[in-house]
Design a protein around this motif. Structure first.
Motif, PDB file in Angstrom:
ATOM      1  N   VAL A  76      17.662 -54.514  44.287  1.00  0.00           N
ATOM      2  CA  VAL A  76      18.889 -53.723  44.290  1.00  0.00           C
ATOM      3  C   VAL A  76      18.960 -52.980  45.626  1.00  0.00           C
ATOM      4  CG1 VAL A  76      20.301 -52.030  43.086  1.00  0.00           C
ATOM      5  CG2 VAL A  76      18.640 -53.393  41.796  1.00  0.00           C
ATOM      6  N   LEU A  77      20.031 -53.211  46.354  1.00  0.00           N
ATOM      7  CA  LEU A  77      20.234 -52.555  47.646  1.00  0.00           C
ATOM      8  C   LEU A  77      20.934 -51.228  47.383  1.00  0.00           C
ATOM      9  CD1 LEU A  77      21.479 -55.789  49.383  1.00  0.00           C
ATOM     10  CD2 LEU A  77      19.185 -54.802  49.553  1.00  0.00           C
ATOM     11  N   LEU A  78      20.168 -50.155  47.369  1.00  0.00           N
ATOM     12  CA  LEU A  78      20.705 -48.847  46.985  1.00  0.00           C
ATOM     13  C   LEU A  78      21.500 -48.217  48.122  1.00  0.00           C
ATOM     14  CD1 LEU A  78      17.465 -47.482  45.290  1.00  0.00           C
ATOM     15  CD2 LEU A  78      19.369 -48.676  44.194  1.00  0.00           C
ATOM     16  N   GLY A  79      20.981 -48.312  49.341  1.00  0.00           N
ATOM     17  CA  GLY A  79      21.648 -47.772  50.518  1.00  0.00           C
ATOM     18  C   GLY A  79      21.600 -48.800  51.623  1.00  0.00           C
ATOM     19  N   SER A  80      22.750 -49.105  52.229  1.00  0.00           N
ATOM     20  CA  SER A  80      22.849 -50.283  53.088  1.00  0.00           C
ATOM     21  C   SER A  80      23.135 -49.987  54.551  1.00  0.00           C
ATOM     22  CB  SER A  80      23.946 -51.212  52.549  1.00  0.00           C
ATOM     23  OG  SER A  80      25.200 -50.536  52.480  1.00  0.00           O
ATOM     24  N   LYS A  81      23.304 -48.711  54.922  1.00  0.00           N
ATOM     25  CA  LYS A  81      23.668 -48.421  56.303  1.00  0.00           C
ATOM     26  C   LYS A  81      22.452 -48.067  57.151  1.00  0.00           C
ATOM     27  CE  LYS A  81      25.783 -44.752  57.779  1.00  0.00           C
ATOM     28  NZ  LYS A  81      24.817 -44.228  58.797  1.00  0.00           N
ATOM     29  N   GLY A  82      22.555 -48.333  58.431  1.00  0.00           N
ATOM     30  CA  GLY A  82      21.552 -47.886  59.363  1.00  0.00           C
ATOM     31  C   GLY A  82      21.923 -46.529  59.922  1.00  0.00           C
ATOM     32  N   GLY A  83      20.933 -45.668  60.076  1.00  0.00           N
ATOM     33  CA  GLY A  83      21.167 -44.342  60.628  1.00  0.00           C
ATOM     34  C   GLY A  83      21.423 -43.298  59.567  1.00  0.00           C
ATOM     35  N   PRO A  84      21.216 -42.012  59.898  1.00  0.00           N
ATOM     36  CA  PRO A  84      21.275 -40.943  58.905  1.00  0.00           C
ATOM     37  C   PRO A  84      22.661 -40.351  58.665  1.00  0.00           C
ATOM     38  CG  PRO A  84      20.478 -40.076  60.991  1.00  0.00           C
ATOM     39  CD  PRO A  84      20.659 -41.556  61.190  1.00  0.00           C
ATOM     40  N   ALA A  85      23.627 -40.623  59.530  1.00  0.00           N
ATOM     41  CA  ALA A  85      24.931 -39.963  59.409  1.00  0.00           C
ATOM     42  C   ALA A  85      25.685 -40.439  58.168  1.00  0.00           C
ATOM     43  CB  ALA A  85      25.775 -40.220  60.652  1.00  0.00           C
ATOM     44  N   GLU A 138      30.010 -49.663  70.749  1.00  0.00           N
ATOM     45  CA  GLU A 138      30.716 -48.695  71.588  1.00  0.00           C
ATOM     46  C   GLU A 138      31.472 -47.679  70.742  1.00  0.00           C
ATOM     47  OE1 GLU A 138      30.416 -48.151  74.666  1.00  0.00           O
ATOM     48  OE2 GLU A 138      29.303 -49.941  75.282  1.00  0.00           O
ATOM     49  N   ARG A 139      32.122 -48.150  69.674  1.00  0.00           N
ATOM     50  CA  ARG A 139      32.859 -47.221  68.815  1.00  0.00           C
ATOM     51  C   ARG A 139      31.897 -46.296  68.074  1.00  0.00           C
ATOM     52  NH1 ARG A 139      35.761 -51.996  67.998  1.00  0.00           N
ATOM     53  NH2 ARG A 139      34.708 -52.437  66.017  1.00  0.00           N
ATOM     54  N   LEU A 140      30.731 -46.807  67.707  1.00  0.00           N
ATOM     55  CA  LEU A 140      29.753 -45.980  67.005  1.00  0.00           C
ATOM     56  C   LEU A 140      29.236 -44.850  67.898  1.00  0.00           C
ATOM     57  CD1 LEU A 140      27.860 -45.426  64.586  1.00  0.00           C
ATOM     58  CD2 LEU A 140      26.267 -47.078  65.577  1.00  0.00           C
ATOM     59  N   VAL A 141      28.822 -45.187  69.103  1.00  0.00           N
ATOM     60  CA  VAL A 141      28.248 -44.161  69.967  1.00  0.00           C
ATOM     61  C   VAL A 141      29.310 -43.171  70.440  1.00  0.00           C
ATOM     62  CG1 VAL A 141      26.379 -45.692  70.697  1.00  0.00           C
ATOM     63  CG2 VAL A 141      28.461 -45.565  72.068  1.00  0.00           C
ATOM     64  N   ALA A 142      30.568 -43.589  70.437  1.00  0.00           N
ATOM     65  CA  ALA A 142      31.641 -42.675  70.833  1.00  0.00           C
ATOM     66  C   ALA A 142      31.814 -41.535  69.837  1.00  0.00           C
ATOM     67  CB  ALA A 142      32.952 -43.446  70.980  1.00  0.00           C
ATOM     68  N   LYS A 171      23.079 -45.374  72.470  1.00  0.00           N
ATOM     69  CA  LYS A 171      23.274 -46.798  72.767  1.00  0.00           C
ATOM     70  C   LYS A 171      21.991 -47.415  73.301  1.00  0.00           C
ATOM     71  CE  LYS A 171      26.119 -50.050  75.393  1.00  0.00           C
ATOM     72  NZ  LYS A 171      27.268 -50.216  76.316  1.00  0.00           N
ATOM     73  N   ASP A 172      21.312 -46.707  74.212  1.00  0.00           N
ATOM     74  CA  ASP A 172      20.038 -47.218  74.740  1.00  0.00           C
ATOM     75  C   ASP A 172      19.034 -47.442  73.609  1.00  0.00           C
ATOM     76  OD1 ASP A 172      21.053 -47.110  77.291  1.00  0.00           O
ATOM     77  OD2 ASP A 172      20.067 -45.226  77.823  1.00  0.00           O
ATOM     78  N   HIS A 173      18.981 -46.480  72.662  1.00  0.00           N
ATOM     79  CA  HIS A 173      18.050 -46.626  71.542  1.00  0.00           C
ATOM     80  C   HIS A 173      18.409 -47.840  70.686  1.00  0.00           C
ATOM     81  CE1 HIS A 173      15.799 -45.879  67.868  1.00  0.00           C
ATOM     82  NE2 HIS A 173      16.942 -45.913  67.203  1.00  0.00           N
ATOM     83  N   LEU A 174      19.681 -47.980  70.359  1.00  0.00           N
ATOM     84  CA  LEU A 174      20.097 -49.092  69.504  1.00  0.00           C
ATOM     85  C   LEU A 174      19.748 -50.439  70.129  1.00  0.00           C
ATOM     86  CD1 LEU A 174      23.599 -47.798  68.330  1.00  0.00           C
ATOM     87  CD2 LEU A 174      21.484 -47.863  66.999  1.00  0.00           C
ATOM     88  N   LEU A 175      20.016 -50.582  71.403  1.00  0.00           N
ATOM     89  CA  LEU A 175      19.774 -51.865  72.056  1.00  0.00           C
ATOM     90  C   LEU A 175      18.283 -52.168  72.194  1.00  0.00           C
ATOM     91  CD1 LEU A 175      22.520 -51.768  74.842  1.00  0.00           C
ATOM     92  CD2 LEU A 175      22.575 -52.978  72.647  1.00  0.00           C
ATOM     93  N   ILE A 217      24.462 -51.849  61.195  1.00  0.00           N
ATOM     94  CA  ILE A 217      24.899 -50.977  62.287  1.00  0.00           C
ATOM     95  C   ILE A 217      26.015 -51.682  63.049  1.00  0.00           C
ATOM     96  CG2 ILE A 217      24.213 -49.771  64.388  1.00  0.00           C
ATOM     97  CD1 ILE A 217      21.321 -49.871  63.430  1.00  0.00           C
ATOM     98  N   PRO A 218      27.246 -51.177  62.977  1.00  0.00           N
ATOM     99  CA  PRO A 218      27.702 -50.064  62.133  1.00  0.00           C
ATOM    100  C   PRO A 218      28.054 -50.569  60.732  1.00  0.00           C
ATOM    101  CG  PRO A 218      29.505 -50.811  63.501  1.00  0.00           C
ATOM    102  CD  PRO A 218      28.319 -51.666  63.865  1.00  0.00           C
ATOM    103  N   ALA A 219      27.927 -49.688  59.763  1.00  0.00           N
ATOM    104  CA  ALA A 219      28.214 -50.066  58.377  1.00  0.00           C
ATOM    105  C   ALA A 219      29.533 -49.502  57.883  1.00  0.00           C
ATOM    106  CB  ALA A 219      27.086 -49.582  57.466  1.00  0.00           C
ATOM    107  N   ASP A 220      30.156 -48.627  58.672  1.00  0.00           N
ATOM    108  CA  ASP A 220      31.357 -47.948  58.185  1.00  0.00           C
ATOM    109  C   ASP A 220      32.481 -47.975  59.218  1.00  0.00           C
ATOM    110  OD1 ASP A 220      30.151 -46.316  60.017  1.00  0.00           O
ATOM    111  OD2 ASP A 220      29.785 -44.650  58.642  1.00  0.00           O
TER     112      ASP A 220
END
Length: 295
Positions: free
Chosen positions: A6-15, A204-208, A217-221, A248-251
């Motif tokens: 069961v995938l309870l939480g599917s997004k990357g990152g804490p936000a 790009e939209r995520l880091v903005a 962005k450097d971390h993600l890549l 990433i991104p999930a939303d």
């Protein structure tokens, strides 16, 4: 109890964003064991919604100590305790997990001590055992084998993929990782590979949205895998099903499931699941379970 993921939480990152998915956590039920993998924010609610009695909390594994994987570890166990948990819980995590747990118990000392006296509960600090692990076999008991592989997630050095095996079935979690070819050998022949995934179009939209966009962005890549790279690992490993998770991104409203499918199909032609919160993946013959969409 059927074997299932069961995938309870599917997004990357804490936000968290309005109407969006929750950070990383999964429930693996295999061989009669209920195993929680990572404890991002929302894991407790997710487990209850998945039908797991918190009093039955059994095994917990933490892949690494980024907050979107460990933030709700203490609150999950404490909430289970207030719900009537009275049996031992085994927590397995990288170095630093024991420090986290001791500090959590210290922060909650007033509540714990008063409930011991006022409500007659067993001491939560004696119910929980913490095992810190490195590479190699982590668990071998009752037919369940769990092994760990250090993956590439800078600047975090203690980040581990996990392989769970029982009764001829196997499930691998990539943890957070850049493209890491040894993961293919580690995942060889698995029934399910749960691999993190990132889409270049949305970065790009995520880091903005953040105040430290260039650094993020450097971390993600440097530290995460594109969907095409996850597909390459799955193909090289010959797994039965690939589950893209920790998205990433999930939303991003401009990105849908079709975009994830199109990206991963460049390198993976097999059974595919794109994660969303609450999605169930069956382990019987690799078939889809209730509520699952496949591609």
């Amino acid at each position: 109890m059927p074997d299932r993921l069961v995938l309870l939480g599917s997004k990357g990152g804490p936000a968290l964003r309005p109407g969006g998915p929750w950070p990383s956590s999964s429930l693996l039920q295999i061989g009669g064991r209920s195993i929680v993998v990572d404890c991002g924010l929302g894991v407790t609610r997710g487990l209850v919604d998945a039908g797991l009695s918190l009093k039955a909390l059994d095994l917990i594994f933490i892949t690494h100590l980024h907050s979107d994987h460990v933030l709700e570890l203490g609150p999950l166990i404490h909430t289970a305790w207030t719900a009537g948990l009275a049996t031992p819980v085994g927590v397995f995590g990288p170095p630093g997990t024991d420090h986290y747990w001791r500090c959590f118990c210290q922060a909650m000392e007033f509540d714990i001590e008063i409930r011991l006296v006022d409500e007659g509960r067993p001491d939560i600090r004696e119910l929980v055992s913490i095992v810190e692990f490195g590479e190699g076999e982590v668990v071998g008991q009752g037919g369940l084998t769990v092994s760990a592989l250090r993956v590439d997630h800078p600047p975090v050095t203690d980040c581990f993929a996990l392989r769970f095996e029982h009764g001829g079935k196997s499930v691998v979690f990539s943890a957070d990782t850049a493209f890491y070819p040894p993961l293919a050998d580690f995942s060889q022949g698995a029934d399910i590979l749960v691999h993190e995934a990132m889409l270049e179009d949305g970065i790009e939209r995520l880091v903005a949205k953040t105040g430290n966009g260039a650094r993020l962005k450097d971390h993600l890549l440097a530290s995460h895998s594109f969907a095409e790279e996850a597909g390459r690992i799955a193909s090289d490993a010959g797994v039965k099903r690939l589950v893209l998770n920790h998205l990433i991104p999930a939303d991003d409203p401009e990105i849908g499931e079709a975009d994830w499918i199109a990206a991963v199909r460049k390198t993976w032609a097999g059974d595919l699941t794109i994660a969303r919160d609450g999605l169930v993946v069956g382990l019987s013959g690799g078939k889809a379970a209730q509520g699952e969409e496949t591609a």
